[in-house]
Each structure stands twice: as structure tokens, then as C-alpha cells.
Design a protein around this motif. Structure first.
Motif, PDB file in Angstrom:
ATOM      1  N   VAL A 191      14.216 -62.156  43.179  1.00 30.97           N
ATOM      2  CA  VAL A 191      14.435 -60.777  42.761  1.00 30.97           C
ATOM      3  C   VAL A 191      13.827 -60.590  41.367  1.00 30.97           C
ATOM      4  O   VAL A 191      14.052 -61.406  40.470  1.00 30.97           O
ATOM      5  N   ALA A 192      13.064 -59.522  41.189  1.00 27.62           N
ATOM      6  CA  ALA A 192      12.266 -59.368  39.971  1.00 27.62           C
ATOM      7  C   ALA A 192      12.997 -58.713  38.810  1.00 27.62           C
ATOM      8  O   ALA A 192      12.515 -58.736  37.684  1.00 27.62           O
ATOM      9  N   MET A 193      14.166 -58.108  39.066  1.00 24.66           N
ATOM     10  CA  MET A 193      14.885 -57.411  37.995  1.00 24.66           C
ATOM     11  C   MET A 193      16.381 -57.501  38.255  1.00 24.66           C
ATOM     12  O   MET A 193      16.829 -57.469  39.402  1.00 24.66           O
ATOM     13  N   ILE A 194      17.154 -57.617  37.180  1.00 21.27           N
ATOM     14  CA  ILE A 194      18.608 -57.596  37.305  1.00 21.27           C
ATOM     15  C   ILE A 194      19.180 -56.503  36.410  1.00 21.27           C
ATOM     16  O   ILE A 194      18.675 -56.239  35.320  1.00 21.27           O
ATOM     17  N   GLU A 195      20.237 -55.873  36.906  1.00 19.42           N
ATOM     18  CA  GLU A 195      20.980 -54.879  36.137  1.00 19.42           C
ATOM     19  C   GLU A 195      22.314 -55.497  35.737  1.00 19.42           C
ATOM     20  O   GLU A 195      22.921 -56.240  36.512  1.00 19.42           O
ATOM     21  N   PHE A 196      22.749 -55.229  34.513  1.00 26.29           N
ATOM     22  CA  PHE A 196      24.032 -55.756  34.042  1.00 26.29           C
ATOM     23  C   PHE A 196      24.638 -54.771  33.065  1.00 26.29           C
ATOM     24  O   PHE A 196      23.990 -53.821  32.602  1.00 26.29           O
ATOM     25  N   ASP A 197      25.916 -54.974  32.733  1.00 35.46           N
ATOM     26  CA  ASP A 197      26.685 -54.022  31.937  1.00 35.46           C
ATOM     27  C   ASP A 197      27.165 -54.672  30.638  1.00 35.46           C
ATOM     28  O   ASP A 197      27.482 -55.867  30.621  1.00 35.46           O
ATOM     29  N   LEU A 198      27.249 -53.876  29.588  1.00 37.35           N
ATOM     30  CA  LEU A 198      27.693 -54.380  28.294  1.00 37.35           C
ATOM     31  C   LEU A 198      28.914 -53.618  27.798  1.00 37.35           C
ATOM     32  O   LEU A 198      28.969 -52.381  27.860  1.00 37.35           O
ATOM     33  N   ARG A 199      29.877 -54.382  27.282  1.00 33.20           N
ATOM     34  CA  ARG A 199      31.073 -53.829  26.646  1.00 33.20           C
ATOM     35  C   ARG A 199      31.317 -54.545  25.324  1.00 33.20           C
ATOM     36  O   ARG A 199      30.880 -55.682  25.119  1.00 33.20           O
ATOM     37  N   ARG A 200      32.060 -53.881  24.438  1.00 34.10           N
ATOM     38  CA  ARG A 200      32.348 -54.437  23.113  1.00 34.10           C
ATOM     39  C   ARG A 200      33.770 -54.942  22.993  1.00 34.10           C
ATOM     40  O   ARG A 200      34.702 -54.357  23.539  1.00 34.10           O
ATOM     41  N   SER A 201      33.928 -56.030  22.225  1.00 37.17           N
ATOM     42  CA  SER A 201      35.255 -56.522  21.859  1.00 37.17           C
ATOM     43  C   SER A 201      35.759 -55.749  20.642  1.00 37.17           C
ATOM     44  O   SER A 201      35.040 -54.938  20.047  1.00 37.17           O
ATOM     45  N   SER A 202      36.989 -56.022  20.244  1.00 37.13           N
ATOM     46  CA  SER A 202      37.561 -55.325  19.088  1.00 37.13           C
ATOM     47  C   SER A 202      36.818 -55.643  17.803  1.00 37.13           C
ATOM     48  O   SER A 202      36.811 -54.840  16.861  1.00 37.13           O
ATOM     49  N   ASP A 203      36.198 -56.826  17.743  1.00 39.69           N
ATOM     50  CA  ASP A 203      35.440 -57.192  16.548  1.00 39.69           C
ATOM     51  C   ASP A 203      33.930 -57.021  16.739  1.00 39.69           C
ATOM     52  O   ASP A 203      33.143 -57.602  16.000  1.00 39.69           O
ATOM     53  N   GLY A 204      33.531 -56.218  17.728  1.00 34.76           N
ATOM     54  CA  GLY A 204      32.145 -55.798  17.838  1.00 34.76           C
ATOM     55  C   GLY A 204      31.195 -56.721  18.565  1.00 34.76           C
ATOM     56  O   GLY A 204      29.990 -56.472  18.591  1.00 34.76           O
ATOM     57  N   ARG A 205      31.715 -57.767  19.198  1.00 38.94           N
ATOM     58  CA  ARG A 205      30.833 -58.659  19.944  1.00 38.94           C
ATOM     59  C   ARG A 205      30.599 -58.080  21.341  1.00 38.94           C
ATOM     60  O   ARG A 205      31.488 -57.465  21.920  1.00 38.94           O
ATOM     61  N   LEU A 206      29.391 -58.290  21.869  1.00 38.86           N
ATOM     62  CA  LEU A 206      29.024 -57.721  23.158  1.00 38.86           C
ATOM     63  C   LEU A 206      29.213 -58.736  24.283  1.00 38.86           C
ATOM     64  O   LEU A 206      28.834 -59.904  24.147  1.00 38.86           O
ATOM     65  N   TYR A 207      29.776 -58.245  25.395  1.00 40.32           N
ATOM     66  CA  TYR A 207      30.054 -59.074  26.571  1.00 40.32           C
ATOM     67  C   TYR A 207      29.520 -58.383  27.824  1.00 40.32           C
ATOM     68  O   TYR A 207      29.424 -57.157  27.869  1.00 40.32           O
ATOM     69  N   LEU A 208      29.222 -59.178  28.848  1.00 36.82           N
ATOM     70  CA  LEU A 208      28.817 -58.641  30.133  1.00 36.82           C
ATOM     71  C   LEU A 208      30.068 -58.296  30.928  1.00 36.82           C
ATOM     72  O   LEU A 208      30.803 -59.188  31.377  1.00 36.82           O
ATOM     73  N   LEU A 209      30.342 -57.029  31.088  1.00 40.58           N
ATOM     74  CA  LEU A 209      31.523 -56.562  31.821  1.00 40.58           C
ATOM     75  C   LEU A 209      31.283 -55.112  32.222  1.00 40.58           C
ATOM     76  O   LEU A 209      30.833 -54.312  31.402  1.00 40.58           O
ATOM     77  N   HIS A 210      31.592 -54.782  33.460  1.00 43.14           N
ATOM     78  CA  HIS A 210      31.361 -53.420  33.940  1.00 43.14           C
ATOM     79  C   HIS A 210      32.474 -52.469  33.515  1.00 43.14           C
ATOM     80  O   HIS A 210      32.220 -51.397  32.965  1.00 43.14           O
ATOM     81  N   ASP A 211      33.721 -52.840  33.769  1.00 46.21           N
ATOM     82  CA  ASP A 211      34.842 -51.932  33.530  1.00 46.21           C
ATOM     83  C   ASP A 211      35.231 -51.907  32.057  1.00 46.21           C
ATOM     84  O   ASP A 211      34.989 -52.864  31.306  1.00 46.21           O
ATOM     85  N   ALA A 212      35.904 -50.833  31.671  1.00 45.42           N
ATOM     86  CA  ALA A 212      36.448 -50.761  30.315  1.00 45.42           C
ATOM     87  C   ALA A 212      37.652 -51.678  30.149  1.00 45.42           C
ATOM     88  O   ALA A 212      38.010 -52.041  29.030  1.00 45.42           O
ATOM     89  N   THR A 213      38.281 -52.054  31.276  1.00 50.54           N
ATOM     90  CA  THR A 213      39.431 -52.953  31.220  1.00 50.54           C
ATOM     91  C   THR A 213      39.100 -54.270  31.909  1.00 50.54           C
ATOM     92  O   THR A 213      38.165 -54.366  32.707  1.00 50.54           O
ATOM     93  N   LEU A 214      39.916 -55.275  31.639  1.00 49.69           N
ATOM     94  CA  LEU A 214      39.716 -56.614  32.182  1.00 49.69           C
ATOM     95  C   LEU A 214      40.395 -56.811  33.544  1.00 49.69           C
ATOM     96  O   LEU A 214      40.160 -57.820  34.213  1.00 49.69           O
ATOM     97  N   ASP A 215      41.192 -55.867  33.967  1.00 50.82           N
ATOM     98  CA  ASP A 215      42.095 -56.045  35.099  1.00 50.82           C
ATOM     99  C   ASP A 215      41.405 -56.423  36.408  1.00 50.82           C
ATOM    100  O   ASP A 215      41.856 -57.331  37.116  1.00 50.82           O
ATOM    101  N   ARG A 216      40.353 -55.730  36.769  1.00 53.39           N
ATOM    102  CA  ARG A 216      39.771 -55.892  38.104  1.00 53.39           C
ATOM    103  C   ARG A 216      38.997 -57.193  38.262  1.00 53.39           C
ATOM    104  O   ARG A 216      39.040 -57.817  39.329  1.00 53.39           O
TER     105      ARG A 216
END
Length: 274
Positions: free
Chosen positions: A59-84
Motif C-alpha cells: 500500500v503506497a499511502m497510510i492515513e493516521f490521526d493525531l491527538r495531544r496530551s495535557s503536556d502537548g505531546r502528540l500521539y496517534l489516536l483517532h478519538d478524543a477519548t481513550l475509552d474505545r
């Protein structure tokens, strides 16, 4: 007429698959992008081991999502919450990097724990060693912070910043004169406005999957790279109806990049449609 972005993407795909033929017209052979980095929704989303399998599948391309922690670090996560998708609960913005270091992704079908949530830096280290294009759904990540990280790892030229709101699009355009920005456009007037706002800045147009064929034709006539997605539509129908679903959808719809929940199957199908 092929856009420069399509030629660049075709070059990446050529390097991956060893193709020697000329670049195909976008409506005949779009670039396939793996939604959330997976080969199917049965896999863990936004996961580096899963993305490794996706890249190895060609596969030639991947899509991914970015969210921020409370101290501004970026993580790969789709939802605004961790629950799912993880073994924790609550908004990711309420957690520090130290907190998130103890949080693990969960397999969607079994609930078994997988790896810790990947940081954006961990992802970029991995991506440096891949011949793969990147579609970055910014979610709540500041575009300037994302661009700075992409430049630090030498990956800016391989990335598209995905935006769905006007304020995010404008911030992304202002973050760097060279970064590619995808702007959601639902009408001809919105396409015209996006091009006016961008000026000389390179942009791609994200058209809704349900848009009329005429809108795809109009965007193509304006010489823009066109992105759309097949989730909640042709992807779901493909299992029952086969490649005719994709053939019917792409008829008279010039598309350069197709985002799919089943990218490997879609890529193989598109090869059969040539």
C-alpha cells in the motif's frame, strides 16, 4: 492531465511495486491510502506493527490521526477519548505523557492488549525507513507543531495535512509554504474559495464520497489532486458485490487518492480494472 502530486505519488508507488509502465490516469488507477493505517478494521488502528504489515503489503499511502496530551505531546489516536481503543478511559487531553506511557492499545475483536499508544516521534522514526506517503489527520494537533516534526525527520515532502474545518485549513496553510494541505470542499463555490484562499500554496481537494460526479469533474478541470474515501459505502458493499462496486463508483469520477478500510483488496481490484 496528471497533476504534479499524482506524478509524485505514482513515483512512490513505482518504487514500491517495481512498475515500469507510464503513470496511469487518476480515474483509472488512483493511489490507495490505508485508513487508520490498517489493512482491515479487524486490526488495531493507528498501530505501528499494523502499519508495518500495511507497508509490506504494498500500500503506497497510510492515513493516521493525531491527538495531544495535557503536556502537548502528540500521539496517534483517532478519538478524543481513550475509552474505545485502549485500556484506559477519559480524554487524552487530560493525560500527561507519563500517564500515556502506561496506556496500551486494544485489539478491536478480542480486547487483548497491544503496544503502547505510539507517539508521533516514534511514528516518524518508523516512517523514515519506509517508502510510503503520509496522510495526517490533524484532529486537535497544531499544524505548526506537526510541520516542525515532519521537517525534523525529513518527511514534509511525503505528507498531506488533512483538514476538515476552515480554521484548521488556514492554520495549516500558514504553517509552511511547502506543506501540502487537503481541504474539504462540498460545492463548486467551496472549491473556488479554497483555491482563492490557498493562492500559490499547494493544496489537494477532499471531496465527499457522496458528491455528484459533476463536482469531481469540476475539481479535475481546475487541475487539483482529488481525494475521497470509500468507507461506509463501496468498502462495505465490496464483500457482497465484488469489484463491480468500485468500477461503478469510479466511472466518470476522476480521483487521485482513495482512502479505504480495505486498501490491499482495493489495490488488487484496481489492478484488475485497468
Amino acid at each position: 492531465m496528471l497533476t504534479l502530486r499524482t506524478l509524485l505519488l505514482w513515483s512512490a508507488a513505482t518504487a514500491l511495486h517495481g512498475q515500469q509502465s507510464p503513470p496511469p490516469q487518476p480515474q483509472q488507477q488512483p493511489i490507495v491510502c490505508a485508513h487508520r493505517g490498517w489493512l482491515s478494521p479487524a486490526q488495531v488502528e493507528n498501530s505501528l506493527p499494523v502499519m508495518e504489515k500495511t507497508a509490506r503489503a504494498g500500500v503506497a499511502m497510510i492515513e493516521f490521526d493525531l491527538r495531544r496530551s495535557s503536556d502537548g505531546r502528540l500521539y496517534l489516536l483517532h478519538d478524543a477519548t481513550l475509552d474505545r481503543t485502549t485500556n484506559a478511559t477519559g480524554p487524552i487531553r487530560s493525560k500527561s505523557a507519563a500517564d500515556l506511557g502506561r496506556v496500551h492499545l486494544r485489539e478491536p475483536e478480542t480486547g487483548r492488549l497491544a503496544e503502547a499508544i505510539p507517539t508521533f516521534d516514534q511514528f516518524l522514526v518508523w516512517a523514515q525507513h519506509q517508502q510510503i506517503e503520509l496522510m495526517v489527520d490533524l484532529k486537535d494537533a497544531p499544524p505548526a507543531q506537526v510541520v516542525a516534526a515532519l521537517k525534523r525527520y525529513g518527511l514534509l515532502s511525503r505528507a498531506i495535512l488533512l483538514t476538515f474545518e476552515d480554521a484548521t485549513a488556514r492554520a495549516a496553510l500558514a504553517s509552511d509554504p511547502q506543506v501540502r494541505v487537503s481541504i474539504l470542499t462540498k460545492t463548486q463555490a467551496e472549491i473556488d474559495e479554497a483555491l482563492k484562499t490557498a493562492g500559490q500554496h499547494p493544496i489537494d481537494l477532499y471531496l465527499p464520497r457522496t458528491a455528484e460526479r459533476a463536482l469531481f469533474q469540476y475539481a479535475h478541470q481546475r487541475g487539483q489532486t482529488i481525494i475521497t474515501d470509500l468507507m461506509d459505502g463501496p468498502d462495505q458493499q465490496f464483500a457482497a458485490n465484488g469489484e463491480d462496486v468500485y468500477r461503478a463508483y469510479l466511472k466518470d469520477r476522476p480521483v487521485d487518492i482513495l482512502v479505504s478500510n480495505h486498501p490491499e483488496a482495493l489495490r488488487q481490484t484496481l489492478g484488475n480494472l485497468r
